[in-house]
Design a protein around this motif. Structure first.
Motif, PDB file in Angstrom:
ATOM      1  N   ASN A   1      54.035 -13.848  16.793  1.00 20.74           N
ATOM      2  CA  ASN A   1      54.613 -12.570  16.377  1.00 20.74           C
ATOM      3  C   ASN A   1      54.152 -12.173  14.978  1.00 20.74           C
ATOM      4  N   GLY A   2      53.995 -13.168  14.112  1.00 20.60           N
ATOM      5  CA  GLY A   2      53.511 -12.887  12.754  1.00 20.60           C
ATOM      6  C   GLY A   2      52.108 -12.303  12.786  1.00 20.60           C
ATOM      7  N   MET A   3      51.267 -12.878  13.645  1.00 24.62           N
ATOM      8  CA  MET A   3      49.896 -12.371  13.766  1.00 24.62           C
ATOM      9  C   MET A   3      49.893 -10.945  14.304  1.00 24.62           C
ATOM     10  N   ILE A   4      50.724 -10.685  15.336  1.00 23.49           N
ATOM     11  CA  ILE A   4      50.774  -9.333  15.911  1.00 23.49           C
ATOM     12  C   ILE A   4      51.244  -8.328  14.856  1.00 23.49           C
ATOM     13  N   THR A   5      52.244  -8.731  14.068  1.00 20.56           N
ATOM     14  CA  THR A   5      52.730  -7.856  12.993  1.00 20.56           C
ATOM     15  C   THR A   5      51.611  -7.544  11.999  1.00 20.56           C
TER      16      THR A   5
END
Lengths: 351, 351
Positions: free
Chosen positions: A303-307
């Motif tokens: 999720n951090g990468m997608i953000t």
């Protein structure tokens, strides 16, 4: 193409009749074995999510999976496609992270995205912010994620450091150029010679490429002149294999790393022993599917990468690759174009 | 051969006349370019150490250095040899870590050990405990150190894990077998087929080798039967390159690492792209010379390793390789034997 949630809902009204998908019952050439047919959706159950698929690209790994030459293969019959974007229509009673109207992309490979509707487990989906352009969302979960991880996980790079890559015009390659530029890294981008080379060079430079050169130019001694301007690369990203990979190794800095994520030349990587011993280069591989599985229990990293990627998209620092949108019924055209040489546009099936 | 300090001192009384060494003034075939001649020792100075050399092996890298094909080359004229053991005769006024009577080995490559006497800087020498057999001391600083580091620095291995290596009969190979056995690791040892293969197999097994097989056997499907007894190797140690390295990669465990420290076949390492991407293997290199330079400022690691290796020697878990002792004047015989195929004994020049 950009769809806000309201517009996406209206698009749904176009859905008529039964769900359909591109199904294959045996492995073989995609044009021969894929058939567009009605499919039966599984029961949604308490943790299922009913998704109306909106758009899904045709990636090289999709083709290899259908051909049966990929490292993971689904049980047959299977629906093709591993990437795409959909809209949540309905959720099971235990689903908490998604609601109808959310845009979603796959959190894992092998879901089968080339279908008009599908039922997926909640844990197999990632929520996308509603303001991300649809073509960006449809092409985010494989190539930009691969580029992001390869630029983050193998070397500590600081602004001004340089990275070399081949297959610079691929989906991964274009994402590498943009993410690297956003990080202040210099990129050396290797492409195959082709008609209208200058057009490609200009396009990659407009994405932020610092240097674009052909495989042939890479082999010439004058390539060294580059390193009067920028440092030798600490990181090489290899999507080709064969001679192209060996040439990149030759230019790597002492203690540099080459990460292989593809082998488009179908040739192995040949490494001089002296590069390993005396230049202390490292070789490793990257496979987004494996990374997602290794991080399946804890989605924080994902999720951090997608953000982070969505932030780059909003700033205009990461765009979708050049896309050719093709209605699902014309899938044969999309397959043909995706397998033709020197076609830069990614084929996107519209459901 | 085992010399206590007293005996070593007595050996010194045999030194007569001027210091002599095997000197080369240009690169080329060792038999042609090396000459045994009188040498002038440099001034000892405040930080110098005057050493009476006792014994020094002929290693493949010594030959390559004289041929001019090694990664680091000394200024010419130069004295050959990079490893050996000597006795401190006299020390400069600032020297604190050594005293006359100490046994010493080189802490760095390129010192030139094929000479009867030498003056080295204090920082270039490591003190050896006096109870270590002379042949062990003479052959400790390159091969056992290489084996020790390769078994320690690349993978976390626990007792029962397995390691595969080629060139298992080399100096490094024999040290790997013994150090791995002391750690409770299982070794799969690949050797070239040869006359009297069984004799070699027996000898390596007597050192602690679990499995010894030829390159040809390594390529056969039955090799898989091994893995009913022991796990697939997490670590492969490659001193050969070429097909031998590729075969070891094939047997590596998922996420395994291959460390290359030599290229005796003079062939590069060829890596299938799928091994990098889908099997997630890593390839890297190891060079003891570089490691020593990287750790030159802080000798704690180096001294710790020497202490550990000396402990293994005292327990009988690490022995010197089979040695052929040759008087310095007969150096041509030693050179010839060291370059002949299938000669297992290491040639040791006695000064």
């Amino acid at each position: 193409m950009r769809l806000a949630v309201g517009a996406a809902f209206r698009a749904m009204s176009a859905v008529q009749g039964r769900p359909r998908g591109l199904v294959y019952e045996k492995h073989g050439e995609p044009a021969q074995v894929l058939q567009l047919k009605d499919i039966n959706l599984p029961e949604m159950g308490a943790s299922g999510v009913h998704v109306r698929m909106l758009a899904a690209p045709v990636n090289p790994s999709d083709i290899n999976m259908i051909q049966g030459s990929y490292a993971v293969l689904p049980d047959l019959p299977a629906v093709g496609g591993n990437e795409g974007v959909g809209l949540v229509v309905q959720i099971g009673s235990n689903v908490t992270s998604l609601k109808p109207g959310d845009l979603v992309i796959p959190a894992d490979a092998g879901l089968g995205t080339w279908q008009t509707e599908a039922v997926f487990g909640e844990e197999k989906l990632l929520k996308m912010p509603p303001d991300i352009p649809l073509m960006c969302a449809a092409t985010l979960s494989v190539n930009p994620c691969t580029a992001f991880r390869m630029l983050s996980d193998f070397k500590t790079l600081k602004p001004g450091d340089s990275v070399i890559q081949n297959a610079a015009n691929s989906g991964v390659g274009q994402a590498v150029i943009q993410i690297a530029a956003a990080k202040g890294l210099k990129t050396i981008n290797v492409v195959r010679d082709r008609p209208n080379l200058q057009e490609l060079v200009d396009r990659l430079k407009s994405l932020g490429a610092d240097h674009v050169l052909t495989e042939e130019a890479l082999r010439k001694p004058e390539v060294k002149d580059l390193f009067q301007e920028i440092p030798k690369p600490l990181l090489a990203l290899n999507g080709v294999g064969g001679k192209s990979a060996t040439e990149m190794l030759r230019l790597l800095q002492h203690k540099g790393t080459m990460v292989t994520y593809g082998g488009m030349s179908k040739q192995p990587v040949t490494v001089p022993v002296s590069a390993l011993i005396f230049k202390d280069v490292k070789l490793c591989g990257f496979w987004m599917t494996q990374w997602k599985r290794d991080n399946a229990q804890n989605k924080e990293e994902l999720n951090g990468m997608i953000t982070d990627l969505c932030t780059l998209i909003r700033k205009g620092q990461l765009t979708a690759p050049a896309c050719q949108e093709v209605p699902l019924v014309d899938y044969q055209l999309a397959l043909k174009a995706s397998m033709a040489p020197y076609v830069s546009a990614k084929q996107i099936l519209l459901m």
